[in-house]
Design a protein around this motif. Sequence first.
Motif, PDB file in Angstrom:
ATOM      1  N   PHE A   1       9.388  12.162   6.176  1.00 34.29           N
ATOM      2  CA  PHE A   1      10.421  12.214   5.147  1.00 34.29           C
ATOM      3  C   PHE A   1      11.782  11.763   5.694  1.00 34.29           C
ATOM      4  O   PHE A   1      12.809  11.980   5.058  1.00 34.29           O
ATOM      5  CB  PHE A   1      10.510  13.628   4.581  1.00 34.29           C
ATOM      6  CG  PHE A   1       9.202  14.116   4.019  1.00 34.29           C
ATOM      7  CD1 PHE A   1       8.840  13.820   2.717  1.00 34.29           C
ATOM      8  CD2 PHE A   1       8.318  14.824   4.811  1.00 34.29           C
ATOM      9  CE1 PHE A   1       7.622  14.243   2.199  1.00 34.29           C
ATOM     10  CE2 PHE A   1       7.091  15.253   4.302  1.00 34.29           C
ATOM     11  CZ  PHE A   1       6.739  14.964   3.000  1.00 34.29           C
ATOM     12  N   CYS A   2      11.774  11.161   6.897  1.00 34.26           N
ATOM     13  CA  CYS A   2      12.988  10.679   7.567  1.00 34.26           C
ATOM     14  C   CYS A   2      13.885  11.831   8.002  1.00 34.26           C
ATOM     15  O   CYS A   2      15.092  11.647   8.217  1.00 34.26           O
ATOM     16  CB  CYS A   2      13.775   9.709   6.686  1.00 34.26           C
ATOM     17  SG  CYS A   2      12.786   8.344   6.048  1.00 34.26           S
TER      18      CYS A   2
ATOM     19  N   PHE B   1       8.156   8.476   3.273  1.00 35.41           N
ATOM     20  CA  PHE B   1       8.504   7.058   3.393  1.00 35.41           C
ATOM     21  C   PHE B   1       7.280   6.324   3.922  1.00 35.41           C
ATOM     22  O   PHE B   1       6.917   6.447   5.086  1.00 35.41           O
ATOM     23  CB  PHE B   1       9.694   6.892   4.327  1.00 35.41           C
ATOM     24  CG  PHE B   1      10.188   5.469   4.422  1.00 35.41           C
ATOM     25  CD1 PHE B   1      10.496   4.747   3.287  1.00 35.41           C
ATOM     26  CD2 PHE B   1      10.352   4.851   5.655  1.00 35.41           C
ATOM     27  CE1 PHE B   1      10.945   3.435   3.358  1.00 35.41           C
ATOM     28  CE2 PHE B   1      10.807   3.552   5.745  1.00 35.41           C
ATOM     29  CZ  PHE B   1      11.100   2.842   4.595  1.00 35.41           C
ATOM     30  N   ASP B   2       6.636   5.547   3.041  1.00 31.97           N
ATOM     31  CA  ASP B   2       5.324   4.971   3.332  1.00 31.97           C
ATOM     32  C   ASP B   2       5.294   3.486   2.980  1.00 31.97           C
ATOM     33  O   ASP B   2       4.493   3.039   2.160  1.00 31.97           O
ATOM     34  CB  ASP B   2       4.259   5.733   2.531  1.00 31.97           C
ATOM     35  CG  ASP B   2       2.848   5.360   2.924  1.00 31.97           C
ATOM     36  OD1 ASP B   2       2.645   4.892   4.053  1.00 31.97           O
ATOM     37  OD2 ASP B   2       1.951   5.516   2.074  1.00 31.97           O
ATOM     38  N   PRO B   3       6.184   2.675   3.594  1.00 35.10           N
ATOM     39  CA  PRO B   3       6.267   1.264   3.186  1.00 35.10           C
ATOM     40  C   PRO B   3       5.202   0.413   3.863  1.00 35.10           C
ATOM     41  O   PRO B   3       4.620   0.787   4.885  1.00 35.10           O
ATOM     42  CB  PRO B   3       7.650   0.863   3.688  1.00 35.10           C
ATOM     43  CG  PRO B   3       7.783   1.645   4.969  1.00 35.10           C
ATOM     44  CD  PRO B   3       7.127   2.980   4.687  1.00 35.10           C
ATOM     45  N   LEU B   4       4.963  -0.735   3.275  1.00 33.61           N
ATOM     46  CA  LEU B   4       4.220  -1.777   3.957  1.00 33.61           C
ATOM     47  C   LEU B   4       5.223  -2.520   4.839  1.00 33.61           C
ATOM     48  O   LEU B   4       6.166  -3.115   4.316  1.00 33.61           O
ATOM     49  CB  LEU B   4       3.590  -2.737   2.949  1.00 33.61           C
ATOM     50  CG  LEU B   4       2.823  -3.938   3.524  1.00 33.61           C
ATOM     51  CD1 LEU B   4       1.635  -3.477   4.347  1.00 33.61           C
ATOM     52  CD2 LEU B   4       2.393  -4.871   2.399  1.00 33.61           C
TER      53      LEU B   4
ATOM     54  N   ALA C   1      15.792   8.469   2.450  1.00 37.67           N
ATOM     55  CA  ALA C   1      16.440   9.517   3.235  1.00 37.67           C
ATOM     56  C   ALA C   1      17.516  10.225   2.423  1.00 37.67           C
ATOM     57  O   ALA C   1      17.635  11.460   2.457  1.00 37.67           O
ATOM     58  CB  ALA C   1      17.035   8.917   4.509  1.00 37.67           C
ATOM     59  N   ALA C   2      18.307   9.451   1.674  1.00 37.97           N
ATOM     60  CA  ALA C   2      19.369  10.051   0.858  1.00 37.97           C
ATOM     61  C   ALA C   2      18.780  10.968  -0.213  1.00 37.97           C
ATOM     62  O   ALA C   2      19.278  12.088  -0.436  1.00 37.97           O
ATOM     63  CB  ALA C   2      20.212   8.957   0.221  1.00 37.97           C
TER      64      ALA C   2
END
Length: 392
Positions: free
Chosen positions: A262-263, A313-316, A302-303
């Motif tokens: 979750f950063c 946070f699970d980006p490609l 994050a904000a």
Amino acid sequence: MDRIVVVGASLAGLTAVETLREENFAGELVVINAETHAGYDRPPLSKKVLAGGMNASDITLKPAEFFATNRVDHRIGVRATVMDLATRTIALATGEILTFDGLLIATGLRPRPLPRQPVLRGLHMLRTLDDAVAIRADMLGTETMVIIGAGFLGCEVAATARQMGLEVVLVDPMELPMARQVGPELAAALLRKHRQKGVDIRTGRSVRSFEESEGQVTAITLDDGTRLPTKIVVVTIGSLANTEWLQGSGLSLDNGVVCDSFCCAAPGVFAAGDVASWLHPRLGVQMRLEHRMHATEQAMIAARNMLGAGIAFDPLPYFWTDFYDARIQVFGRIPVEHEMLVLSGQIGEPGFTAAFCQGGIVEAVAGWNAARDIRKFSALVGKPAPIEAVTD
């Protein structure tokens, strides 16, 4: 929360500020900006800023009205020196001790120097706007330039210098620079492109020593004894996360600020952008990425998580690089051991796309001037390799 402090005023920091206000955070927002410039976009530094096509106003991320409209206390030219998690305070270089309820760390990176790198006029590293301005000034006064390090930044600087008419020598200890990022097949095509444009590439070589006259670099000598006369050298051998001010703070530091999915680095403390090493929930590994789109997306998450959203946070993973007339885009992470399957076109030509597979699964896709197709093919990442692809 009554006061959130954002340390770092580049893309990640300012995106977080904007997101916090959009998410209706009504408390005090303080931005600590160590640079003397308002936050600016960094990708143009190695290209249009060096070439003279853009200046500071062209790359500024937010106008002055943004800070006033969003009630942001922007401390420009002020550096954070110490953070204490136990007391939830930040010491500033001005001597002020600033308390916080929430903290967003977006302090980014600094260039990695050579071992025992001397301090000489004409010897540069590139990270800031001031760096780019100084390098451009030297480029305008010389005909030959040496770049040490043929990663993305070094290759972008080399392309800009050639387009400005300079003779360029590009030095790197690897036989195929950038192979870790784009795979050996694309790396070989990138080197061919540079050579076609007249760049003198010295692969498998490193710097032995520098020569100087009255504090001005005049030449470098490589490990094979080759002497390269030059009055401008740019070192682009990587970067280091800016975490020194966090030593002893109570945070975990390991190639950046260590965060969860979750950063979050500690209760009320988050990190985003180049400095954040976060646990990727899909891949199950700690990752730190140094690319523009990632910084934007992570700062937004994050904000929101600072305000309790609880979004993993699970980006490609995604990055691109531009030089000459080529744009290389990669979605995913190219494995060291992989099979490259051509999806379209020919390598090194516009419209080329490929999938990089391991164990029958697509781990990444890459494109060369194929913006439309590569986004479509990005949906293949994580899925079985397409049988209709052409094995290259």
